[in-house]
Structures are given as structure tokens and as C-alpha cells.
Design a protein around this motif. Structure first.
Motif, PDB file in Angstrom:
ATOM      1  N   LEU A 249      52.177  25.864   3.994  1.00 13.86           N
ATOM      2  CA  LEU A 249      52.166  27.000   4.883  1.00 13.86           C
ATOM      3  C   LEU A 249      51.248  26.651   5.975  1.00 13.86           C
ATOM      4  CD1 LEU A 249      52.951  29.717   5.488  1.00 13.86           C
ATOM      5  CD2 LEU A 249      51.401  30.694   4.164  1.00 13.86           C
ATOM      6  N   ALA A 250      50.039  26.047   5.496  1.00 17.44           N
ATOM      7  CA  ALA A 250      49.025  25.824   6.615  1.00 17.44           C
ATOM      8  C   ALA A 250      49.516  24.629   7.278  1.00 17.44           C
ATOM      9  CB  ALA A 250      47.757  25.555   5.933  1.00 17.44           C
ATOM     10  N   ARG A 251      50.156  23.745   7.123  1.00 24.64           N
ATOM     11  CA  ARG A 251      50.799  22.842   7.946  1.00 24.64           C
ATOM     12  C   ARG A 251      51.722  23.389   8.817  1.00 24.64           C
ATOM     13  NH1 ARG A 251      49.369  18.117  10.414  1.00 24.64           N
ATOM     14  NH2 ARG A 251      51.335  17.061  11.103  1.00 24.64           N
ATOM     15  N   GLU A 252      52.631  24.131   8.281  1.00 25.83           N
ATOM     16  CA  GLU A 252      53.835  25.085   8.945  1.00 25.83           C
ATOM     17  C   GLU A 252      52.866  25.764  10.304  1.00 25.83           C
ATOM     18  OE1 GLU A 252      56.896  28.585   8.792  1.00 25.83           O
ATOM     19  OE2 GLU A 252      56.328  27.501   6.774  1.00 25.83           O
ATOM     20  N   HIS A 253      51.930  26.314   9.837  1.00 27.15           N
ATOM     21  CA  HIS A 253      51.279  27.285  11.104  1.00 27.15           C
ATOM     22  C   HIS A 253      50.486  26.368  11.940  1.00 27.15           C
ATOM     23  CE1 HIS A 253      51.759  31.413   9.506  1.00 27.15           C
ATOM     24  NE2 HIS A 253      51.776  30.919   8.366  1.00 27.15           N
ATOM     25  N   ILE A 254      49.999  25.252  11.531  1.00 24.71           N
ATOM     26  CA  ILE A 254      49.320  24.295  12.547  1.00 24.71           C
ATOM     27  C   ILE A 254      50.522  23.602  13.384  1.00 24.71           C
ATOM     28  CG2 ILE A 254      48.234  21.861  12.604  1.00 24.71           C
ATOM     29  CD1 ILE A 254      46.944  22.522  10.037  1.00 24.71           C
TER      30      ILE A 254
END
Length: 418
Positions: A249-254
Motif C-alpha cells: 500500500l505504501a508503494r502504491e501511494h508513493i
């Protein structure tokens, strides 16, 4: 007539007035000598010589004529003495009537008063008429009527010549008044032109200041609507990353934050380009509009077409820059708000005006509802309208929900070299 020509004419008149007296006196003397038998006695020869010498001395005392003279008592005395000498000489020999005719030359420049001038001319006419009748004193009864005819003829000719001279003098005065009036008119016209130039400079400065203010408002709106919103979105995405343990999820938001950053960078570059339309540095308005439409279509993925109708001309730089910025603003609005699938841009030349039309098949909107809700035209329409009106043009908008939007800018055609 130029000033040089006038000076030459006055110089010739001065020579005639100065040397004409000596010349006519010499002619009279020569004719008298040639016709010497007409002189009755040696005493008359002596008297004639003395009078001729007196005439020469009187002329030397009066001095050469330089420029126009004014009547004076000195001139009146000179005229009277010359008339007396000419009368005495014609009494001796009528050939001295040539010298007596010099009284016609300068009565207006020597004798004081208009009536005295006429008296001087009449006195000269008496002497000349006497010589024309055979010379004084008269020795025949026939000479008296002949003298009367000659006197009337000379007087009539003097009156006619005086009338013509007065008309010429009046025309000269009228010309002088007309020239003075023209000079005053030219001065007033020059002052008006100077005032108009100053007013034009002031209006140009105000227009530039208004343009700067409009550009500042446009940039403020651009920053608020694009860059500031993009930065806000980036911050929101990064806050989610910091608060979630899920790496996927963090990668998606980045990734979303990076896309927003790239988009904001593109918007910043577009705003800078709108501030200084480099697209017009090497291309005319049609070429610059075509490149703008193609780049916008590639960037947004929306199908866009550009069309030119009419005989294209190279426009004034300010006019071309205004139309290009209106097109950029309209395309920006279409990409942000219209959700269009197709956009058409048309540049039309109609002889004395240029029309720029931007149409899309997007969702459209109600212009009145937007104005009531925002207090302005919304979507940068006020800025585009202000740009068009600043160059004596107009901007119209047609839009309806579900039926797309059409923006039309109509401006006067001003060539590049105007």
C-alpha cells in the motif's frame, strides 16, 4: 515665394530707387545737350548746370535707399526740393521731364500723410503734363487744352496704378494674416499631437500595468488550481505512507505521489511558457497553435484537431500572443473540467478580423449557475475575456450540460508591421 527671392526683389527695388534718379537725370541732360538749340541763352545753360548740380547734391544728401523707408519730415523736404529743381529744369528745357517723373517713385516713402502723398503725385503730374504739352511756359493757346488732357490722363493713370498698388498691398496683408493664422494653427496642431503622444504613452503604460496585473491574477489562479493542489495531494499521499505498515500500500501511494509531482512540474512549466509565449519566437500564430494543440493532445490523450480557414497573415505580436494564451487557457480548462473526448480548434481570417474557436464535446456546464456560485465567470473565463477586450476584441461562451462547450474570441486583424 521664398525669403531669398523676396530679398532679391527688394534689392532690385533699392537699386532702381537709388540709381533711377541719377539715370533719368543723366538722360535728361543728354537729350538737352543733343538738342542744344532749344536752350535760349548761355544764362539758361548756366542755370541748368547749377540746377543739375543741386539735384545731384540733394540726392547725395538724401542717401541711397536700403530697404523700405517710412515717411518723415526730412523725406518731405527732400521731395519738395527735388520737385522744385525738376520744375525749374523743365521750365528751361522740357526734356528734363524725365527727371521730373522721379516724383512718381517714392512719394509714399517720403511725404508724411496720405493726402500729402496725393498732393505730391499731383504736383509731379503737373510738371510732367507741362513737358508733354511742349514745355513751360506755354507759347501757344493750343498747349493749354493739350496740357489739360495730359494732366487728366496722368492723374487717371496714377489713380489706376494707386488702386492696383492698394489691392496688392491688401493681398499682401491678407497673405500675412493667413500665414500667421496657419502658423498658429500648426502650433496648436503640434501641441495637440504632443498631447496625444503623451496620452498614448500614458495609456500604453496603463495597458502594460493592466496586463501585468492580469498576468499575476492568471498565475495566481494557475498556482492555486494546479501546483498547489498537486502539492496538497503529494503531502496527503506521503502522510498515508508514513502511517501504514503495509509496504504494498505504501508503494502504491508513493507512485501516486510521484505522478502528482510530475504532473505539478508539467503544470509549472506550462505556466512559465504561458507567461512568455516562446512558441511565437520562431513561428507564426497558425504554426504555434498547431504545435500547442498537438502537444496538448499527446499530454492529455484527448483527440484534438486544428484548422485554419481564410488567407492567413502575420499578425501583430501582441495580438498573436493574446490569441495563443486564450487557446492555451481554453485547452487547460477542457482538460481539467470538461472530460472531453474530442476538441476542435479553428483559426479563421475574415479580412478585417480574426476569430479563434475552441470547441469540446465534454460534459458542459451552466455559465449562469457557475457565475452565481463563484461570483465570477469561473474556469479562467474572465481572464480570457479581459485579454480579448484589451486588444479591442470580444469573447463569447456557449455551454450546456451534456452538450460540450464552445469558446470564441473575435479580435480585429492588425498586421505585423502596424
Amino acid at each position: 515665394m521664398t525669403a531669398v527671392d523676396q530679398d532679391q526683389i527688394e534689392h532690385r527695388q533699392d537699386q532702381v530707387h537709388t540709381w533711377g534718379v541719377y539715370g533719368l537725370l543723366a538722360v535728361s541732360c543728354l537729350l538737352t545737350v543733343v538738342a542744344g538749340g532749344l536752350v535760349g541763352s548761355r544764362a539758361e545753360w548756366y542755370a541748368a548746370g547749377a540746377l543739375v548740380l543741386a539735384a545731384v547734391l540733394l540726392q547725395l544728401w538724401h542717401g541711397p535707399r536700403r530697404g523700405p523707408r517710412t515717411a518723415s519730415w526730412r523725406g518731405t523736404v527732400y521731395y519738395a526740393l527735388r520737385w522744385a529743381i525738376s520744375f525749374a529744369l523743365t521750365w528751361i528745357n522740357p526734356f528734363f521731364g524725365f527727371f521730373a517723373a522721379t516724383g512718381y517713385f517714392d512719394s509714399d516713402e517720403t511725404i508724411v500723410g496720405p493726402w500729402r502723398q496725393r498732393f505730391g503725385l499731383f504736383a509731379t503730374a503737373l510738371v510732367v503734363a507741362g513737358t508733354q504739352a511742349g514745355g513751360l511756359p506755354f507759347h501757344s493757346v493750343v498747349q493749354w487744352p493739350l496740357f489739360g488732357v495730359m494732366l487728366l490722363t496722368n492723374t487717371a493713370m496714377l489713380g489706376l496704378a494707386g488702386h492696383v498698388a492698394q489691392q496688392q498691398e491688401q493681398r499682401s496683408r491678407d497673405r500675412a494674416v493667413t500665414i500667421a493664422e496657419l502658423e498658429r494653427t500648426n502650433t496648436a496642431l503640434q501641441q495637440a499631437l504632443d498631447e496625444n503622444a503623451a496620452l498614448h504613452a500614458q495609456l500604453l503604460l496603463q495597458a502594460r500595468e493592466a496586463g501585468v496585473a492580469d498576468e499575476r491574477r492568471r498565475l495566481a489562479a494557475e498556482i492555486h488550481d494546479t501546483i498547489a493542489q498537486g502539492l496538497t495531494g503529494i503531502i496527503a499521499q506521503l502522510q498515508v505512507v508514513t502511517n501504514t505498515p503495509d509496504r504494498t500500500l505504501a508503494r502504491e501511494h508513493i507512485d501516486r505521489a510521484m505522478k502528482l509531482a510530475r504532473h505539478s512540474l508539467g503544470e509549472a512549466r506550462r505556466s512559465v511558457q504561458n507567461l512568455a509565449p516562446v512558441a511565437l519566437e520562431n513561428d507564426g500564430l497558425p504554426e504555434a497553435l498547431k504545435k500547442t494543440v498537438v502537444e496538448w493532445s499527446e499530454r492529455t490523450g484527448v483527440r484534438a484537431e486544428f484548422t485554419v480557414t481564410g488567407a492567413s497573415e502575420q499578425l501583430h505580436a501582441e495580438l498573436a500572443a493574446t490569441l495563443l494564451r486564450i487557446a492555451q487557457e481554453a485547452l487547460s480548462n477542457a482538460s481539467r473540467h470538461a472530460r472531453a473526448t474530442r476538441v476542435g480548434v479553428t483559426l479563421t481570417y475574415l479580412g478585417d478580423e480574426v476569430i479563434l474557436d475552441i470547441r469540446d464535446d465534454g460534459q458542459g456546464f451552466d455559465p449562469l449557475a457557475v457565475r452565481e456560485r463563484t461570483g465570477t465567470g469561473g474556469f479562467g473565463l474572465d481572464g480570457m475575456r479581459a485579454r480579448a477586450e484589451r486588444i479591442a476584441g470580444s469573447l463569447t461562451l456557449e455551454s450546456e450540460r451534456g452538450h460540450g462547450t464552445a469558446v470564441s474570441a473575435r479580435v480585429p486583424l492588425v498586421p505585423h508591421d502596424s
